[in-house]
Design an enzyme around this catalytic site. Structure first.
Site, PDB file in Angstrom:
ATOM      1  N   CYS A 106      44.889  14.775  12.323  1.00  0.00           N
ATOM      2  CA  CYS A 106      44.727  13.618  13.222  1.00  0.00           C
ATOM      3  C   CYS A 106      44.600  13.987  14.703  1.00  0.00           C
ATOM      4  CB  CYS A 106      45.898  12.646  13.042  1.00  0.00           C
ATOM      5  SG  CYS A 106      46.112  12.149  11.333  1.00  0.00           S
ATOM      6  N   HIS A 362      41.711   4.147  13.141  1.00  0.00           N
ATOM      7  CA  HIS A 362      42.045   5.564  13.338  1.00  0.00           C
ATOM      8  C   HIS A 362      41.066   6.446  12.563  1.00  0.00           C
ATOM      9  CE1 HIS A 362      44.089   9.339  13.425  1.00  0.00           C
ATOM     10  NE2 HIS A 362      44.935   9.143  12.424  1.00  0.00           N
ATOM     11  N   CYS A 392      50.778  12.034  15.788  1.00  0.00           N
ATOM     12  CA  CYS A 392      51.348  12.828  14.706  1.00  0.00           C
ATOM     13  C   CYS A 392      50.188  13.439  13.929  1.00  0.00           C
ATOM     14  CB  CYS A 392      52.250  11.993  13.818  1.00  0.00           C
ATOM     15  SG  CYS A 392      51.424  10.637  12.956  1.00  0.00           S
ATOM     16  N   GLY A 394      48.994  15.090  10.066  1.00  0.00           N
ATOM     17  CA  GLY A 394      49.258  15.277   8.643  1.00  0.00           C
ATOM     18  C   GLY A 394      49.722  16.685   8.334  1.00  0.00           C
TER      19      GLY A 394
END
Length: 407
Positions: A106, A362, A392, A394
């Site tokens: 991300c 997103h 954050c 993954g």
């Protein structure tokens, strides 16, 4: 409004030097709903080509001067950089410009920007583009799941990397006692802020309209459209309306479709240069890249990344959290966003002023670059100078970066 701080670190941050890494232009596409939005029938390479062409042409930069491009992409078609290379060539950027794709989940778009900024800092290049793209319509789902060796899976944390993201959200909510009501209130606020910002035209400057075609699911006819607005933003969302939605991952859970980021398609690009070169070429300077930081966290609670990445980057540049005018923190899930904000002790009114990923979407590889274009817009609208972007990641990481607006 900009923070009035007299600390030496804050004053240094606002200074302008010839070797600064500056932002010349930052734009994004609209973000559209995966499998049913405006880009459902558009390939990611085409969306990327349009933002690449726009980011340099809107400041009248000769594309021959772009030396390197890095593109964040989590679910690349064919598994390599060739689609990004083809997009750059189609966008009018010559074959003398190098390109690569990068995948840090991300944060891929921010990692791409950081890579180009570092190349400028150490003198490898003078001008480059950090970008990000994702078509979750084309790439998201079970076909993206890896096959892992049994030996590696004997390590518990390695196995935890395979926990579905929604379940990591539930783990964060449970471990840190983030009630569903708090999550729904946060999510509703995201929708309300984004809907108000969209109505007021606050996203227009950061979005490049893209002409494409879409297939009508009923008639199967192909129609030409212009995609120029985020189509996941909904008006009238309240905590009460969200409270009626069923949990998506566990029967007694609290994460659902209304308090998690939307599956989306989109792209963004940030044109960076050495300040002395930008001045010499007469390019506009809209902001400055200061620094970024990455951290690792336990994979089973991967969403807590910003809670630790933000303090790390602030420490690197010598700033306190209160000297930052506003924050763009990716809302992968309401649980992890709320925890991160509370952990760093940031006032909620300083976060995602025009809404976040719960309302807007997103597109994985795009988000890190998208947040920069949104951040620069917010700075212009509010008079803020210093902002932080964070997300954050993954498998258990976090990334954050500090920017200064020079609008």
């Amino acid at each position: 409004m900009a923070t009035q701080s007299s600390s030496p670190a804050y004053k240094r941050l606002l200074e302008q030097h010839d070797d600064d890494v500056v932002i010349v232009s930052a734009i994004r596409s609209a973000m559209t709903k995966g499998k049913k939005g405006g880009f459902k029938d558009t390939k990611p390479d085409y969306i990327l080509s349009q933002v690449l062409r726009s980011v340099y042409s809107r400041v009248n930069l000769d594309p021959k001067l772009i030396e390197d491009i890095s593109v964040g992409n989590v679910l690349p078609p064919g598994g390599g950089a060739s689609a990004a290379r083809m997009a750059a060539l189609y966008a009018g950027i010559p074959n003398t410009t190098a390109i690569n794709t990068v995948n840090r989940q991300c944060s891929s778009g921010l990692t791409a920007v950081s890579q180009i900024a570092n190349e400028i800092k150490v003198g490898q290049i003078n001008i480059g583009i950090g970008a990000g793209v994702e078509s979750m319509t084309n790439g998201f789902g079970s076909r993206a799941a890896p096959e892992i060796s049994d030996s590696v899976l004997e390590n518990q944390e390695a196995e935890d990397c395979l926990i579905p993201m929604g379940l990591t959200s539930e783990n964060v909510a449970k471990d840190y006692n983030i009630p569903r009501q708090v999550q729904d209130e946060f999510a509703a606020k995201s929708f309300q802020k984004a809907a108000a910002a969209q109505k007021a035209g606050k996203f227009k400057d950061e979005i490049v309209p893209i002409k494409t075609t879409i297939v009508d699911p009923k008639t199967e006819k192909e129609v030409e459209i212009v995609v120029d607005a985020d189509d996941g933003i909904r008006d009238g969302v309240t905590a009460a309306s969200l409270s009626k939605l069923k949990p998506a991952f566990t029967k007694d859970g609290c994460t659902h479709a209304g308090n998690a980021s939307q599956v989306s398609d989109g792209a963004a690009a940030v044109l960076l240069a050495r300040r002395s070169v930008a001045k010499k070429l007469g390019l506009p300077i809209v902001g400055k890249y200061v620094n970024s930081a990455v951290v690792g966290v336990p994979p089973r609670i991967m969403g807590v990344g910003p809670a630790f990445a933000i303090p790390k980057v602030l420490d690197l540049v010598g700033l306190s959290k209160d000297e930052v005018d506003f924050y763009e923190i990716n809302e992968a899930f309401a649980s992890q966003a709320v925890f991160s904000i509370q952990h760093v002790k940031i006032p909620f009114e300083k976060v995602n002023i025009n809404g976040g990923a719960i309302a807007m979407g997103h597109p994985l590889g795009c988000t890190g670059a998208r947040q920069i274009s949104t951040g620069l817009s917010v700075a212009k609208q509010t008079g803020g100078r210093v902002f932080v972007t964070s997300m954050c990641i993954g498998s258990g990481m976090g990334m954050a970066a500090v920017f200064v607006s020079e609008h």
